[in-house]
Design an enzyme around this catalytic site. Structure first.
Site, PDB file in Angstrom:
ATOM      1  N   LYS A 276      44.326  42.655  37.991  1.00 42.93           N
ATOM      2  CA  LYS A 276      43.711  42.401  36.684  1.00 42.93           C
ATOM      3  C   LYS A 276      42.269  42.898  36.691  1.00 42.93           C
ATOM      4  O   LYS A 276      41.593  42.781  37.712  1.00 42.93           O
ATOM      5  CB  LYS A 276      43.687  40.890  36.405  1.00 42.93           C
ATOM      6  N   ARG A 350      57.586  35.560  35.272  1.00 45.50           N
ATOM      7  CA  ARG A 350      59.026  35.656  35.033  1.00 45.50           C
ATOM      8  C   ARG A 350      59.806  35.777  36.343  1.00 45.50           C
ATOM      9  O   ARG A 350      60.964  35.386  36.429  1.00 45.50           O
ATOM     10  CB  ARG A 350      59.317  36.815  34.071  1.00 45.50           C
TER      11      ARG A 350
HETATM   12  N1  BES Z   1      49.285  34.851  33.620  1.00 41.50           N
HETATM   13  C1  BES Z   1      49.434  36.020  32.861  1.00 41.50           C
HETATM   14  C2  BES Z   1      49.478  35.755  31.351  1.00 41.50           C
HETATM   15  C3  BES Z   1      48.223  35.240  30.713  1.00 41.50           C
HETATM   16  C4  BES Z   1      47.309  36.108  30.169  1.00 41.50           C
HETATM   17  C5  BES Z   1      47.988  33.884  30.618  1.00 41.50           C
HETATM   18  C6  BES Z   1      46.155  35.637  29.558  1.00 41.50           C
HETATM   19  C7  BES Z   1      46.838  33.401  30.011  1.00 41.50           C
HETATM   20  C8  BES Z   1      45.935  34.295  29.470  1.00 41.50           C
HETATM   21  C9  BES Z   1      50.723  36.758  33.233  1.00 41.50           C
HETATM   22  O1  BES Z   1      51.144  36.601  34.542  1.00 41.50           O
HETATM   23  C10 BES Z   1      50.444  38.213  33.021  1.00 41.50           C
HETATM   24  O2  BES Z   1      49.567  38.735  33.637  1.00 41.50           O
HETATM   25  N2  BES Z   1      51.198  38.847  32.137  1.00 41.50           N
HETATM   26  C11 BES Z   1      51.023  40.229  31.837  1.00 41.50           C
HETATM   27  C12 BES Z   1      52.373  40.827  31.632  1.00 41.50           C
HETATM   28  C13 BES Z   1      52.348  42.314  31.489  1.00 41.50           C
HETATM   29  C14 BES Z   1      51.992  42.965  32.802  1.00 41.50           C
HETATM   30  C15 BES Z   1      53.709  42.791  31.028  1.00 41.50           C
HETATM   31  C16 BES Z   1      50.183  40.337  30.556  1.00 41.50           C
HETATM   32  O3  BES Z   1      50.416  39.558  29.633  1.00 41.50           O
HETATM   33  O4  BES Z   1      49.296  41.167  30.515  1.00 41.50           O
HETATM   34 ZN    ZN Z   2      50.242  37.984  35.892  1.00 38.79          ZN
END
Ligand code: BES
Ligand code: ZN
Ligand code: ZN
Length: 492
Positions: A276, A350
């Site tokens: 991230k 997931r």
């Molecule tokens: N934990 C995150 C989702 C999230 C984002 C929660 C912001 C709270 C605030 C999740 O694991 C994630 O990173 N999801 C990705 C999925 C993508 C790579 C398809 C996302 O939402 O960017």
């Molecule tokens: Zn994530």
């Protein structure tokens, strides 16, 4: 802080502060019964002078040396016709902010003065108890000079509703608030203090034969034996051990099919190799809010003694980087035997949930609800106001939406139409773990839906609602506990 009910006359209750509501279209004469002659005269004079404010968010404090209550806090409530749960929340927030600044330990709330609706009075009484608790919450465990909350006891009074029902409504609101408190404390705790083991230990503390709660903590070796390959792939790069927490609440008959709650327990989400960006990583301690919600619900279940069976399943680990971290392009094998092409290691929620959802099959559940901070797309769509709801069984969505309305814990349904399913097809494996740049919340649920074909299932994406952004600072909200408890109560 204790939240209790009483049917005593509010003005006779010895306390540090009596809180009464004031609607702009009502005169204080209407509820003068709560006041002694001197205070009443003072108030009427205040009203006449035009100084008595009645808009929402306004408040006045009077010192009352001759009454059993040492102070009187008058809360502006706006127009009676505008009264609703949101106004009640705003008023109680104003009250709690004012009260925390005063030197008060015991406070009486005269609910009859600020719930103008006879219909649904008990529902509002329950909400008041919950909201008072929510508004007084603070998290100061890591402040070296914490100023402890002086408030010790909140007494909610009504003389207009049936005694037993009023007591039950306040006690229910107070119990829900205690569960939310546990969830918020766990969620606010940073990832160097809240590790997967912390969640497992918290689950163990909820166990008591009297409360009909039992817990099984599956360790790494047992998770390996269960062949939870997707879950283990996420946990691989972490120095902390993963755990699979299994909670049982047996309030129903042995033959009653259980409702299963599955919570995402990523104690920190770096994104893994699909790292991230720095700014998006802040707040990822909240990535275990699904798990913390399940733990909060179990704390409440143990107290409410509902006649239902509920199982909680929590896969918990960290999503870290390192030499043995899972890579984009890796193909992993889930517990179901299906293979997954990992196109983005940040779509890890997931991957841990799919194995828990497969594990859920063995209980032939009545229904399964997954709760997870799953997608950034959900925050982009719904902000911090609304949880996303997706399902493979429309009647289940209808009951959850009903519960959401009654509990004033907002949720809104997104479609899970078959047209979205091809987006997670993979060229090399059975499924891909992401679905491209569009409809991210829907495709994440499409992924989960491949593992929930054997039962009725609904999914709550709480990426936005699990925490608020009050004053620009993140704070765990304890949601969607109110929705889930209302749903479970409606099934009991
Ligand atoms: N934990 C995150 C989702 C999230 C984002 C929660 C912001 C709270 C605030 C999740 O694991 C994630 O990173 N999801 C990705 C999925 C993508 C790579 C398809 C996302 O939402 O960017
Ligand atoms: Zn994530
Ligand atoms: Zn995550």
């Amino acid at each position: 802080m204790e939240i209790v009910s009483s049917q005593a006359a509010p003005s006779k209750q010895p306390c540090d502060c009596l809180v009464v509501g004031h609607f702009s279209d009502k005169s204080f004469k209407e509820h003068s019964r709560v006041l002694d002659a001197a205070t009443r005269a003072q108030l009427l004079a205040l009203e006449k002078s035009g100084d008595l404010v009645s808009e929402l968010k306004s408040s006045v404090v009077l010192f009352c040396p001759t009454t059993p209550f040492k102070r009187l806090l008058i809360l502006g409530l706006g127009k009676t016709k505008n009264f609703d749960a949101r106004h009640l929340q705003t008023a109680l927030q104003t009250a709690c902010t004012a009260l925390t600044k005063l030197n008060c330990k015991t406070v009486t709330f005269d609910l009859d003065t600020f719930i103008p609706i006879k219909k649904d009075f008990l529902q509002y009484a329950q909400l008041s108890a919950r909201m008072i608790g929510e508004n007084c919450y603070r998290f100061d465990r890591f402040k070296s000079k914490a100023t402890p909350l002086k408030l010790k006891k909140m007494i909610l009074v009504s003389n207009t509703s049936p005694a037993a029902a009023f007591k039950e409504a306040v006690s229910l609101g107070a119990t829900i608030q205690e569960g939310m408190h546990l969830t918020r404390d766990l969620a606010n705790t940073p990832a160097n203090h809240c590790i997967p083991k912390t969640l497992a230990d918290t689950a163990k503390k909820l166990v008591s034969a009297k409360n009909k709660v039992t817990v099984k903590i599956h360790t790494r070796a047992q998770i390996e034996k269960l062949k939870m390959g997707a879950f283990l792939s996420v946990a691989k790069a972490s120095a902390e051990d993963p755990f699979f927490i299994e909670l049982h609440y047996r309030g129903g008959k042995a033959t009653d099919k259980p409702t299963i709650l599955v919570g995402k327990g990523i104690t920190f989400d770096t994104g893994g190799n699909s790292l991230k960006p720095a700014a998006s990583m802040v707040g990822m301690k909240y990535d275990m809010c699904g798990a913390a919600t399940v733990l909060g619900v179990f704390k409440i279940l143990a107290q409410l003694k509902l006649k239902i069976n509920v199982i909680g399943l929590i896969p918990t680990c960290e999503n870290m980087i390192g030499g043995n971290a899972m890579r984009p392009d890796d193909v992993i094998t889930s517990m179901s035997g299906r293979t997954i092409e990992v196109l983005n290691t940040d779509a890890e929620g997931r991957l841990i949930l799919c194995d828990a959802l497969t594990y859920a099959e063995r209980f032939t559940p009545k229904q399964v609800i997954s709760i997870a901070t799953l997608t950034g797309a959900c925050v982009a769509t719904f902000g911090h106001v609304t949880s996303a709801l997706l399902t493979n069984h429309q009647p289940l969505a209808a009951s959850l939406l009903d519960a959401s309305l009654s509990a004033h814990d907002k949720a809104w349904q997104l479609p899970l139409w078959p047209e979205y399913q091809p987006l997670i097809n993979s060229a090399v494996a059975d499924i891909a773990n992401i679905g491209g740049p569009t409809s991210g919340t829907i495709t994440s649920a499409c992924f989960l839906s491949r593992f929930t074909e054997k039962y009725h299932w609904a999914h709550l994406d709480i990426a936005g609602t699990a925490y608020t952004m009050g004053d620009g600072k993140k704070n765990a909200s304890g949601r969607p506990i109110p929705l889930l408890v209302e749903f479970l109560r409606s099934k009991a």
